[in-house]
Design a protein around this motif. Structure first.
Motif, mmCIF file in Angstrom:
data_model
loop_
_atom_site.group_PDB
_atom_site.id
_atom_site.type_symbol
_atom_site.label_atom_id
_atom_site.label_comp_id
_atom_site.label_asym_id
_atom_site.label_seq_id
_atom_site.Cartn_x
_atom_site.Cartn_y
_atom_site.Cartn_z
ATOM 1 N N PRO A 57 -2.211 36.753 -28.767
ATOM 2 C CA PRO A 57 -1.513 35.500 -29.097
ATOM 3 C C PRO A 57 -2.071 34.287 -28.355
ATOM 4 N N TYR A 58 -2.799 34.535 -27.272
ATOM 5 C CA TYR A 58 -3.246 33.431 -26.402
ATOM 6 C C TYR A 58 -4.751 33.251 -26.445
ATOM 7 N N GLU A 59 -5.405 33.996 -27.331
ATOM 8 C CA GLU A 59 -6.873 34.023 -27.379
ATOM 9 C C GLU A 59 -7.467 32.614 -27.343
ATOM 10 N N SER A 60 -6.876 31.703 -28.123
ATOM 11 C CA SER A 60 -7.464 30.360 -28.239
ATOM 12 C C SER A 60 -7.309 29.556 -26.941
ATOM 13 N N LEU A 61 -6.462 30.027 -26.027
ATOM 14 C CA LEU A 61 -6.263 29.309 -24.754
ATOM 15 C C LEU A 61 -7.209 29.819 -23.666
ATOM 16 N N LEU A 62 -7.890 30.940 -23.939
ATOM 17 C CA LEU A 62 -8.621 31.618 -22.863
ATOM 18 C C LEU A 62 -10.089 31.240 -22.843
ATOM 19 N N ARG A 63 -10.639 31.272 -21.617
ATOM 20 C CA ARG A 63 -12.062 31.078 -21.431
ATOM 21 C C ARG A 63 -12.700 32.455 -21.547
ATOM 22 N N PRO A 64 -13.597 32.648 -22.515
ATOM 23 C CA PRO A 64 -14.115 34.010 -22.728
ATOM 24 C C PRO A 64 -14.926 34.524 -21.539
ATOM 25 N N ALA A 65 -14.822 35.824 -21.284
ATOM 26 C CA ALA A 65 -15.625 36.471 -20.248
ATOM 27 C C ALA A 65 -16.575 37.457 -20.932
ATOM 28 N N HIS A 66 -17.599 37.883 -20.210
ATOM 29 C CA HIS A 66 -18.485 38.928 -20.730
ATOM 30 C C HIS A 66 -17.802 40.272 -20.486
ATOM 31 N N ILE A 67 -17.852 41.151 -21.474
ATOM 32 C CA ILE A 67 -17.182 42.448 -21.319
ATOM 33 C C ILE A 67 -18.227 43.567 -21.285
#
Ligand SMILES: *Cc1c(COP(=O)(O)O)cnc(C)c1O
Length: 424
Positions: free
Chosen positions: A147-157
């Motif tokens: 639900p919060y994906e658009s608020l997050l700064r992506p990390a490398h997984i």
């Protein structure tokens, strides 16, 4: 909220040792230590006494420009437990705040070193680091993130070192080696922008007690040294003896640059978290220029009551040789779980320290969907507090059970499992 209409929350009125009692006088064995925080049972006489004494002296004072004996003593004790390698402590209240601090401090330390481009993070598939925005950004749990994906700064997984991924003839160490190769590729490609790698050493608890070979953590330390990235060990769940050693990193024979603690550190009494850091991190902020300082604060940072509870918790570890006692108890508990471990409807029975887990084999996806909830409800009817994660059953009991409790618990878990599977 709708579920509460048919399954209302259980109102707990009091607790004693490993047991919780509800308002109607029904009891529940707290087999998951109230979400992994409680180490020595509820209303522990020693921690109660320590808190009462502290309450008469000082309940709270701000930790900016002031300090107090409990926070100094706790920092010194923890530092000593790492042989003073992690000699600096920064305090907060909850686990997620400690993760935020480690992430910010890592990026800021690189910035102060003239490497402001190093501000991205690598996390491990299936990892969980809390639910504030920064912590959620390095968390790989779809349910919490989506639900919060658009608020997050992506990390490398990076690839998971989950020992269950071993193919025929492969060991947990082979899976770890493969996961490390994937991590190395990420670091090779992106190291100029990577501030830190964050990992839950030995057990990824929130994604279902996912366990890996300790060599994985040692391998991460080597890779971080080679590619110039900090290593953040999130020991919020696995620290404080849960993994079998006081810190999980000890089993890999390495220390990270940052180590986050919370949950059990206050004995499960009060919100307390902290980030331990190495000298080179401390030095990165040692300056007259305020902009090079680490400006991060929480109102209740280093609360004296919480620190006092933590000091008494550490004193119990020392006085009662808790790690040795747990090692002996773990053998008894594992023996008591053997019939469950060999049940054909169970896969991947596993243990690290004081964490036992296994997976229910449920072919029908519709039945699997409600398994965890049905299991928890049936367990509560049978005096047991357990909350499976998906199909993964786990026990994470306080460090106060005896052989008789282990026997009762082993049989009761299997009874609950039988009842739930029969109704499935
Ligand atoms: C619980 C947990 C957190 C978050 O701690 P909170 O106190 O719930 O914010 C972070 N990391 C790990 C590994 C955890 O288990």
């Amino acid at each position: 909220m709708r579920r509460h209409e048919t399954a209302p929350p259980i109102a707990i009125a009091r607790g004693r040792g490993a047991w919780l009692y509800d308002a109607d006088g029904r009891r529940y064995l707290d087999a998951i230590s109230s979400w992994w925080v409680n180490l020595f049972g509820h209303t522990h006489p020693r921690i109660n006494r320590a808190l009462t004494e502290q309450l008469e002296r000082l309940e709270h004072a701000m930790l900016a420009g002031f300090t107090h004996e409990p926070v100094v003593a706790l920092s010194e004790k923890l530092s000593a437990l790492t042989g003073h390698v992690l000699g600096h402590c920064f305090y907060a209240s909850d686990g997620a705040s400690a993760v935020e601090i480690a992430l910010k401090m890592s990026a800021h330390a690189w910035r102060n070193a003239g490497q402001a481009d190093k501000r991205e993070f690598i996390c491990v598939a299936g990892g969980y680091h809390g639910e504030t925005l920064g912590a959620l950004g390095v968390t790989d749990t779809a349910l919490f993130r989506a639900p919060y994906e658009s608020l997050l700064r992506p990390a490398h997984i990076a690839a998971s070192p989950d020992a269950r991924l071993a193919g025929p003839g492969e060991s947990a160490a082979d899976v770890a080696a493969r996961a490390l190769a994937d991590m190395e590729q990420l670091l090779q490609r992106h190291h100029g922008r990577i501030a830190a790698v964050i990992v839950e050493p030995l057990v990824q608890c929130a994604s279902g007690m996912v366990m890996h070979d300790p060599g994985y953590v040692g391998g991460l330390r080597r890779l971080c040294n080679v590619y110039g990235a900090h290593l953040i060990a999130d020991e919020i769940a696995v620290g404080c003896g849960r993994s079998g050693s006081f810190f999980a990193c000890e089993q890999a024979g390495v220390w990270p640059d940052f180590l986050c603690l919370s949950k059990g550190i206050s004995g499960g009494y009060l919100p307390l978290s902290l980030v331990m850091a190495r000298e080179h991190i401390y030095q990165a902020f040692y300056d007259d220029d305020v902009r090079r300082g680490f400006l991060h604060s929480h109102s209740y940072t280093g609360n004296p009551l919480a620190c006092r509870a933590a000091l008494e918790t550490l004193a119990i570890f020392e006085d009662e040789a808790v790690l040795d006692r747990n090692r002996a108890f773990a053998r008894t508990m594992t023996a008591a779980l053997q019939t469950l471990a060999h049940d054909p409807r169970i896969a991947h029975f596993r243990r690290t320290g004081m964490i036992w887990a296994c997976d229910a084999v449920i072919a029908d996806p519709a039945a699997a969907a409600g398994f965890s909830r049905r299991f928890a409800a049936e367990a509560a009817r049978r005096e047991l507090l357990m909350r499976p994660i998906g199909n993964s059953l786990y026990l994470m009991p306080p460090y106060v059970l005896d052989a008789q409790d282990a026997d009762w618990l082993g049989r009761r878990v299997h009874d609950v499992f039988d009842a739930v599977m029969e109704a499935t």
